[in-house]
Design an enzyme around this catalytic site. Structure first.
Site, PDB file in Angstrom:
ATOM      1  N   HIS A 205       0.797  -1.235   0.000  1.00  0.00           N
ATOM      2  CA  HIS A 205       0.000   0.000   0.000  1.00  0.00           C
ATOM      3  C   HIS A 205       0.825   1.278   0.000  1.00  0.00           C
ATOM      4  CE1 HIS A 205       0.995  -0.038   4.250  1.00  0.00           C
ATOM      5  NE2 HIS A 205       0.636   1.224   4.301  1.00  0.00           N
TER       6      HIS A 205
HETATM    7  C1  UD1 Z   1      -2.159   5.132   6.144  1.00  0.00           C
HETATM    8  C2  UD1 Z   1      -0.868   5.567   6.819  1.00  0.00           C
HETATM    9  C3  UD1 Z   1       0.165   4.458   6.718  1.00  0.00           C
HETATM   10  C4  UD1 Z   1      -0.376   3.144   7.232  1.00  0.00           C
HETATM   11  C5  UD1 Z   1      -1.665   2.831   6.476  1.00  0.00           C
HETATM   12  C6  UD1 Z   1      -2.273   1.523   6.934  1.00  0.00           C
HETATM   13  C7  UD1 Z   1      -0.380   7.995   6.663  1.00  0.00           C
HETATM   14  C8  UD1 Z   1       0.502   8.977   6.033  1.00  0.00           C
HETATM   15  N1  UD1 Z   1      -0.275   6.743   6.180  1.00  0.00           N
HETATM   16  O1  UD1 Z   1      -1.904   5.031   4.750  1.00  0.00           O
HETATM   17  O2  UD1 Z   1       1.286   4.794   7.493  1.00  0.00           O
HETATM   18  O3  UD1 Z   1       0.567   2.124   7.024  1.00  0.00           O
HETATM   19  O4  UD1 Z   1      -2.587   3.903   6.692  1.00  0.00           O
HETATM   20  O5  UD1 Z   1      -3.403   1.204   6.201  1.00  0.00           O
HETATM   21  O6  UD1 Z   1      -1.116   8.324   7.569  1.00  0.00           O
HETATM   22  N2  UD1 Z   1      -9.322   4.647   2.095  1.00  0.00           N
HETATM   23  C9  UD1 Z   1     -10.518   3.984   1.992  1.00  0.00           C
HETATM   24  N3  UD1 Z   1     -11.079   3.518   3.135  1.00  0.00           N
HETATM   25  C10 UD1 Z   1     -10.508   3.667   4.363  1.00  0.00           C
HETATM   26  C11 UD1 Z   1      -9.269   4.348   4.429  1.00  0.00           C
HETATM   27  C12 UD1 Z   1      -8.689   4.828   3.284  1.00  0.00           C
HETATM   28  O7  UD1 Z   1     -11.079   3.809   0.934  1.00  0.00           O
HETATM   29  O8  UD1 Z   1     -11.090   3.221   5.360  1.00  0.00           O
HETATM   30  C13 UD1 Z   1      -8.682   5.170   0.867  1.00  0.00           C
HETATM   31  C14 UD1 Z   1      -8.581   6.678   0.913  1.00  0.00           C
HETATM   32  O9  UD1 Z   1      -9.691   7.277   0.387  1.00  0.00           O
HETATM   33  C15 UD1 Z   1      -7.346   6.939   0.101  1.00  0.00           C
HETATM   34  C16 UD1 Z   1      -6.488   5.722   0.346  1.00  0.00           C
HETATM   35  O10 UD1 Z   1      -7.345   4.704   0.833  1.00  0.00           O
HETATM   36  O11 UD1 Z   1      -7.645   6.988  -1.263  1.00  0.00           O
HETATM   37  C17 UD1 Z   1      -5.369   5.998   1.306  1.00  0.00           C
HETATM   38  O12 UD1 Z   1      -5.829   6.284   2.643  1.00  0.00           O
HETATM   39  P1  UD1 Z   1      -4.947   7.160   3.679  1.00  0.00           P
HETATM   40  O13 UD1 Z   1      -5.497   7.048   5.033  1.00  0.00           O
HETATM   41  O14 UD1 Z   1      -4.719   8.497   3.123  1.00  0.00           O
HETATM   42  O15 UD1 Z   1      -3.524   6.500   3.673  1.00  0.00           O
HETATM   43  P2  UD1 Z   1      -3.075   4.988   3.691  1.00  0.00           P
HETATM   44  O16 UD1 Z   1      -2.462   4.705   2.363  1.00  0.00           O
HETATM   45  O17 UD1 Z   1      -4.162   4.081   4.194  1.00  0.00           O
END
Ligand code: UD1
Length: 359
Positions: A205
């Protein structure tokens, strides 16, 4: 008595906060749990609260997704109001996610003390958003709980006073050790549902691996080669799901894209895997504890102890190295490791003992 506000936001925060909340609750400490809402899908958040035995959050800021600046700004604006209302003496933040850093900025400016659980880890790679979050949070924290001694050394090098730093061990292992028996109960069902014998377990991820189509294609094509000889189980993170869909990549019998798993299911899958291929932080630690070989698709790690003492090998982007390490593991020449000091299931007890003695 002092009042503590624990702040969580994402999947990897939940297993770190759960044992600290329980240990503080056993000491009758007044405390509240706040979820920023950075992760909001049921399978990224709710299932963890349920399986970890955590009460639902007292407060949910529901910030959701956004650019890093937008996400952090939302946490800051919404949290400030809560801190004015609740006036905790301490906030307790976990790990290195955007929510951790944003909460620390708000609290420090309001004169509220900050305890950082999993302090001191450094990848020395500032292109990782998590590294920025770690640096900022540790500069602002009043008490820094480290999972391994390298954390203490990093903090001292950055000028953090020694008396703020406490080497307590790894809280994530507290949760793992406690829930391993329950994870084992899930295994027979998972095994028959997915018809599993030998398999590789994959998670991906990190923006550096999945945001660029060329890089992601290279990794997927190496995994496809592996899938010719062994089933690949790949629970797909929401960030990665979108990218794979855009590439037109689909699940097959040998290369199975599945939904993100619950904590217990994923732990059971880890324990029985021949090898993990991942870019996660926490999985490098969990595999070290479980003694399962881990091939990490990153150039660096903030968790070097998983290499020096554990089962982790850094692969970077070298797909030839990935194949040769994979083949070595299949041939029974995988790395054997040991469990690092104070990864003993009692880190949260040590943290709670220190926190209750603060003034
Ligand atoms: C975040 C953390 C990372 C951790 C990871 C675990 C930061 C900078 N990064 O990254 O350290 O390892 O979580 O999962 O804080 N999304 C969904 N549903 C959710 C959550 C996210 O669809 O419940 C989508 C968001 O819309 C976005 C993407 O996933 O498009 C990334 O989510 P985001 O929380 O920004 O960062 P992660 O890549 O999950």
């Amino acid at each position: 008595m002092l009042k503590f506000l624990h702040i969580v936001g994402t999947r990897p925060n939940f297993m770190k906060a759960a044992p600290v909340l329980a240990a503080m609750s056993a000491r009758n400490v007044p405390q509240l749990l706040l979820h920023t809402g950075q992760h909001y899908d049921a399978n990224m958040s709710d299932v963890f609260f349920e399986q970890l035995g955590m009460s639902p959050p007292d407060i949910n800021l529901e910030v959701g997704s956004g650019s890093h600046a937008a996400q952090a700004a939302e946490v800051m604006m919404r949290l400030e109001k809560v801190l004015i209302e609740q006036r905790p003496d301490w906030i307790v933040v976990y790990g290195d996610v955007n929510s951790t850093m944003a909460a620390s900025l708000v609290a420090s400016k309001m004169g509220i003390r900050i305890a950082h659980v999993e302090a001191g880890l450094r990848s020395r790679d500032r292109s990782m958003p998590e590294e920025i979050n770690r640096l900022v949070t540790d500069q602002l924290a009043d008490l820094l709980f480290t999972p391994s001694k390298d954390g203490d050394e990093n903090l001292i090098r950055e000028g953090i006073p020694k008396e703020k730093i406490r080497f307590v061990g790894n809280v994530m292992i507290d949760t793992l050790a406690r829930l391993l028996p329950q994870a084992d109960l899930k295994w027979s069902q998972l095994k028959s549902r997915f018809e599993l014998t030998d398999y590789v377990l994959v998670t991906l991820h990190r923006p550096s691996n999945v945001d660029d189509e060329h890089t992601l294609k290279e990794i997927v094509s190496a995994l496809e080669t592996i899938a010719k000889s062994m089933v690949v189980m790949f629970p797909v993170h929401p960030r990665t799901k979108g990218k794979l869909a855009a590439m037109g990549f689909e699940s097959s019998v040998q290369f199975r894209l599945i939904e993100p798993q619950g904590y217990l299911e994923f732990l059971a899958l880890q324990r029985h895997a021949r090898v993990l291929i991942t870019d996660s932080g926490g999985i490098q630690e969990e595999t070290t504890y479980l003694g399962i070989p881990c091939l990490t698709l990153r150039e660096n790690t903030e968790r070097p102890i998983t290499i020096s003492e554990g089962t982790n090998v850094l692969i970077g982007r070298d797909m030839n190295l990935l194949m040769s390490e994979f083949n070595a593991i299949v041939a029974g020449r995988g790395k054997k490791g040991s469990v690092p000091d104070l990864w003993d299931g009692k880190a949260s007890e040590r943290i709670a003992d220190i926190l209750v003695h603060q003034s």
